[in-house]
Design an enzyme around this catalytic site. Structure first.
Site, PDB file in Angstrom:
ATOM      1  N   SER A 229     -17.061 -17.185  95.727  1.00  0.00           N
ATOM      2  CA  SER A 229     -15.610 -17.305  95.796  1.00  0.00           C
ATOM      3  C   SER A 229     -15.173 -18.063  97.054  1.00  0.00           C
ATOM      4  O   SER A 229     -15.576 -19.205  97.251  1.00  0.00           O
ATOM      5  CB  SER A 229     -14.977 -15.914  95.710  1.00  0.00           C
ATOM      6  OG  SER A 229     -13.615 -15.992  95.384  1.00  0.00           O
TER       7      SER A 229
ATOM      8  N   ASP B 253     -15.044 -15.545  88.859  1.00  0.00           N
ATOM      9  CA  ASP B 253     -15.352 -15.370  90.280  1.00  0.00           C
ATOM     10  C   ASP B 253     -16.752 -14.792  90.519  1.00  0.00           C
ATOM     11  O   ASP B 253     -17.159 -13.819  89.876  1.00  0.00           O
ATOM     12  CB  ASP B 253     -14.296 -14.430  90.879  1.00  0.00           C
ATOM     13  CG  ASP B 253     -14.243 -14.483  92.383  1.00  0.00           C
ATOM     14  OD1 ASP B 253     -15.216 -14.024  93.023  1.00  0.00           O
ATOM     15  OD2 ASP B 253     -13.235 -14.965  92.929  1.00  0.00           O
TER      16      ASP B 253
END
Length: 284
Positions: free
Chosen positions: A42, A155
């Site tokens: 991320s 993510d």
């Protein structure tokens, strides 16, 4: 002449707190450590990717200079499977970093994303750097999942918020991991309350102009509850991963240091990361 110590750097997920990664990187450079490998989830993939491309200062300076309104304009509420499509943001990031392939970087780089169909983490270490970053930052509910080589990715923090495994075979002197889901402390960022309230007013007014549904923007909004739930999950996963695969050095940023989208605090977060690294025993 003293030989530079080499570092495998593992950069965790955790929203705006990830700007502390930039301060940690600067501190390592100032203390003559050479980063030879980066794996990130991320925001860790974003910060690590920009650093590997030699454009981290450009990204940080852009964040420091952008207004709240300009930042909000990058959020295109036209997503499918998420509020934001991410196209405007990625266009801006391409302006900052250019169109680079991972295999052309001077530093080994791996971005972590999560395949939600087969429940498996995906390591992206070749091809477009920007596509790897986009896949890794696909925060559930917020960003549209990213289609990559026939896989639907979200993510990286969903499955691996502190991705140490890609560093296992690195030929580096030391592995340093940064966990952005550390224990809560009383140490939060000292930000002017007037600036904070002004920022919140700008955000609220912008959302009202977009006529977003009340459940999305209320005090206990769907997005806020989802983000808090995601952060709780990340913290639990991070503790398990770190217990199973402890790095040589672990730097922990408290999870209550700031909110997930507090990117307007970029300068304070970078400074926090620098000081966190500087006071660690391995630099003594």
């Amino acid at each position: 002449m003293k030989k530079q110590k080499t570092v495998s750097l593992v950069l965790g997920s955790g929203g705006a707190r990830g700007l502390a990664h930039a301060g940690i990187i600067r501190c390592l450079e100032d203390h003559d450590y050479k980063i030879v490998s980066i794996s990130g989830s991320s925001i860790g993939a974003l910060i690590g990717g920009f650093y590997a491309a030699g454009k981290l200062d450009i990204y940080v300076d852009w964040l420091k200079g952008i207004s709240t309104f300009e930042m909000l304009k990058l959020l295109d509420f036209k997503g499918s499977g998420g509020l934001i499509s991410g196209k405007k943001l990625m266009t801006k990031l391409e302006e900052l970093v250019g169109d680079i392939n991972i295999e052309d970087l001077d530093i080994k780089f791996t971005a972590i994303a999560s395949d939600i169909n087969v429940e498996k983490e995906i390591w992206i270490n070749q091809g477009s750097l920007l596509k790897a970053i986009r896949a890794s930052i696909s925060l559930p509910l917020f960003f549209t999942p990213y289609e990559y080589k026939g896989k639907l990715l979200v993510d990286g923090g969903v499955l691996n918020p502190v991705p140490i495994a890609p560093s296992f075979h690195d030929d580096a002197d030391i592995t340093i991991a940064v966990n952005l889901s550390g224990e809560s402390t009383q140490e939060t960022l000292d930000v002017d309350e007037e600036d904070e309230s002004s920022w919140m007013r700008s955000v609220t007014e912008y959302f009202k102009k977009l006529s977003l549904p009340e459940p999305l923007v209320s005090q206990n909004s769907m997005s806020l509850v989802a983000n808090k739930s995601f952060e709780t999950m990340q913290g639990s996963l991070a503790r398990m991963k770190l217990a199973a695969y402890p790095p040589d050095v672990l730097l922990e940023v408290p999870r209550n240091l700031c909110k997930m989208f507090d990117f307007q605090k970029s300068q304070e977060l970078v400074e926090y990361g620098y000081k966190l690294c500087e006071r660690n025993e391995f630099l003594k």
